[in-house]
Motif scaffolding. Sequence first.
Motif, PDB file in Angstrom:
ATOM      1  N   VAL A  53     -54.735  27.039  30.512  1.00 45.69           N
ATOM      2  CA  VAL A  53     -54.308  28.179  31.504  1.00 45.69           C
ATOM      3  C   VAL A  53     -52.789  28.370  31.817  1.00 45.69           C
ATOM      4  O   VAL A  53     -52.177  27.155  31.748  1.00 45.69           O
ATOM      5  CB  VAL A  53     -54.923  27.800  33.008  1.00 45.69           C
ATOM      6  N   SER A  54     -52.449  29.482  31.910  1.00 48.73           N
ATOM      7  CA  SER A  54     -50.667  29.570  31.895  1.00 48.73           C
ATOM      8  C   SER A  54     -50.492  29.685  33.331  1.00 48.73           C
ATOM      9  O   SER A  54     -51.125  30.543  34.079  1.00 48.73           O
ATOM     10  CB  SER A  54     -50.358  30.871  31.218  1.00 48.73           C
ATOM     11  N   TYR A  55     -49.636  29.004  33.727  1.00 43.61           N
ATOM     12  CA  TYR A  55     -49.139  29.105  35.282  1.00 43.61           C
ATOM     13  C   TYR A  55     -47.972  29.906  35.590  1.00 43.61           C
ATOM     14  O   TYR A  55     -47.213  29.985  34.718  1.00 43.61           O
ATOM     15  CB  TYR A  55     -49.000  27.695  36.101  1.00 43.61           C
ATOM     16  N   ASN A  56     -47.831  30.648  36.301  1.00 42.46           N
ATOM     17  CA  ASN A  56     -46.546  31.679  36.575  1.00 42.46           C
ATOM     18  C   ASN A  56     -45.645  30.896  37.506  1.00 42.46           C
ATOM     19  O   ASN A  56     -45.755  30.527  38.765  1.00 42.46           O
ATOM     20  CB  ASN A  56     -46.772  32.786  37.586  1.00 42.46           C
TER      21      ASN A  56
HETATM   22  C1  LIG Z   1     -49.684  35.406  36.437  1.00 43.57           C
HETATM   23  O1  LIG Z   1     -49.169  36.519  37.029  1.00 43.57           O
HETATM   24  C2  LIG Z   1     -49.840  37.538  36.150  1.00 43.57           C
HETATM   25  C3  LIG Z   1     -48.910  38.655  36.438  1.00 43.57           C
HETATM   26  O2  LIG Z   1     -48.682  38.815  37.804  1.00 43.57           O
HETATM   27  C4  LIG Z   1     -51.126  37.576  36.449  1.00 43.57           C
HETATM   28  O3  LIG Z   1     -51.984  38.702  35.832  1.00 43.57           O
HETATM   29  C5  LIG Z   1     -51.771  36.469  36.460  1.00 43.57           C
HETATM   30  O4  LIG Z   1     -53.204  36.317  36.668  1.00 43.57           O
HETATM   31  C6  LIG Z   1     -51.075  35.230  36.931  1.00 43.57           C
HETATM   32  N1  LIG Z   1     -51.486  33.828  36.486  1.00 43.57           N
HETATM   33  C7  LIG Z   1     -52.034  32.943  37.110  1.00 43.57           C
HETATM   34  C8  LIG Z   1     -52.712  31.819  36.383  1.00 43.57           C
HETATM   35  O5  LIG Z   1     -51.725  33.118  38.211  1.00 43.57           O
END
Ligand SMILES: *[C@@H]1O[C@H](CO)[C@@H](O)[C@H](O)[C@H]1NC(C)=O
Length: 372
Positions: A53-56
């Motif tokens: 999973v990538s975190y923002n």
């Molecule tokens: C990260 O940000 C993007 C775009 O705002 C979003 O689509 C995505 O679900 C987010 N990812 C997480 C893991 O919160």
Amino acid sequence: MLQFVMLLLLPINSLDAHFPKPCTTDEALKTRTCCPEWEDSPCGVRAGRGECVSYNVSENANYVDYREQWPFHFYYSLCRCHGNFDGFDCGQCKHGFKGHHCNISYMTERKEIHSLTKEEKTKFFNYLEFSKTRISNKYSILTSNDTSKESTLKFINASLYDVYIWMHYYATKPLKGTGRNVAHQGPAFPFWHRMFLLSFEREVREMTNDDSFFIPYWNWTKSDHCDICNNDYFGESNATGLISDKSQFSKWKTICDKDNDSLGIICIQALKETSILRNPGGDPTYNTLPTSGDVQRTIEVSNYDMADYNRSVKHSFRNTLEGFDIPQDFRKLNSAMHNLVHNYFNGTMSDIPTSVNDPIFMVHHSFVDKYV
Ligand SMILES: *[C@@H]1O[C@H](CO)[C@@H](O)[C@H](O)[C@H]1NC(C)=O
Ligand SMILES: *[C@@H]1O[C@H](CO)[C@@H](O)[C@H](O)[C@H]1NC(C)=O
Ligand SMILES: *[C@@H]1O[C@H](CO)[C@@H](O)[C@H](O)[C@H]1NC(C)=O
Ligand SMILES: *[C@@H]1O[C@H](CO)[C@@H](O)[C@H](O)[C@H]1NC(C)=O
Ligand SMILES: *[C@@H]1O[C@H](CO)[C@@H](O)[C@H](O)[C@H]1NC(C)=O
Ligand SMILES: *[C@@H]1O[C@H](CO)[C@@H](O)[C@H](O)[C@H]1NC(C)=O
Ligand SMILES: *[C@@H]1O[C@H](CO)[C@@H](O)[C@H](O)[C@H]1NC(C)=O
Ligand SMILES: *[C@@H]1O[C@H](CO)[C@@H](O)[C@H](O)[C@H]1NC(C)=O
Ligand SMILES: *[C@@H]1O[C@H](CO)[C@@H](O)[C@H](O)[C@H]1NC(C)=O
């Protein structure tokens, strides 16, 4: 102050505060990705164990110490494990589960160290030795002479036991600009250490392929002196503080214990040179152990913790157990309960951040955990 509690309990339960070897490669660090493969797929995704999973992570994250928001300083992509799967690659089971599907629940009873059978005792000390002497093929430790520069951060090999010494030390070094740390002097104290013990037990079980391993507890209320400081248990020591060469622990070398925090150093003293030191009762202001009366008084404190959630708070169970709320009695001691046991040893155990260097730490904290 509650942010301190959360620090090591972010949603990324699959990455304890250690560095898995596959995540210390230049590639992993450059792409900020810690999603190691389990059976040929990242995070065991093909086996349905987890996913990457990538975190923002906000670019302008507002933190003073890079250990905050762990481990986002290093990685943005991490394994998130499903169900009872756990571990940095989802290759482990959550605590209390075993089996290929991690759906067999089980429980191991920790015993008092004097009540171990001969076999259990031999096994405990042999496994400790094994964990201290065999280089971990899963984890590395981070060392640096200057944490302000990424270029001096360096990962080095360490034994499993040394990885756990490092973990405690790394979490206990004060956060930059504060006197505080994430593992002590706040509400997280009992639970941080509970996770630490569980995590160490799980790694030793995996390393030895023996699910029955547990950390026995040392009931220090049974005697007013150290009844495990003999060559049947953790070794006897003399006035020099050195442990008798009849004990396996005379050969154990300490790590991370020569650091100077003001330089932002992380464990550059990873070269093993110093022996464990112990002079039980050697300091007159800490020359005895807590009593069963002290334990009773502690468990009678009904508030778990309260403002100001630090070492100054009175009538908090956590602070009484930790040992900063000191009873005013004839003993005129400078600490109580958990802290008093550390200070009593007047040596390696007395420096809290690096105290795991003395394996008495493990059986001490196993007893502290019994009252949480
Ligand atoms: C990260 O940000 C993007 C775009 O705002 C979003 O689509 C995505 O679900 C987010 N990812 C997480 C893991 O919160
Ligand atoms: C564990 O999961 C497997 C696969 O789903 C299943 O066959 C087995 O019966 C389960 N065992 C228990 C104890 O639930
Ligand atoms: C660290 O251990 C790995 C094996 O896990 C080995 O391949 C590597 O050479 C070791 N590195 C050093 C610097 O000793
Ligand atoms: C830290 O180590 C690096 C590389 O070994 C060296 O160039 C640098 O001078 C050291 N810095 C300090 C403050 O000792
Ligand atoms: C610890 O020892 C005290 C004093 O001998 C005893 O009363 C108590 O039950 C023991 N506690 C545990 C958990 O073994
Ligand atoms: C203390 O113990 C150490 C380790 O066994 C030994 O090398 C040393 O000679 C002893 N010193 C004294 C004064 O007994
Ligand atoms: C730590 O380093 C600072 C800065 O060089 C120095 O002033 C201080 O004396 C050192 N402290 C110890 C305990 O070595
Ligand atoms: C505990 O918190 C209070 C309120 O913020 C503060 O006055 C006190 O100095 C703190 N104690 C320590 C030891 O930091
Ligand atoms: C041991 O006790 C002495 C006082 O007797 C004290 O000066 C010294 O700092 C203590 N050492 C450690 C490591 O706690």
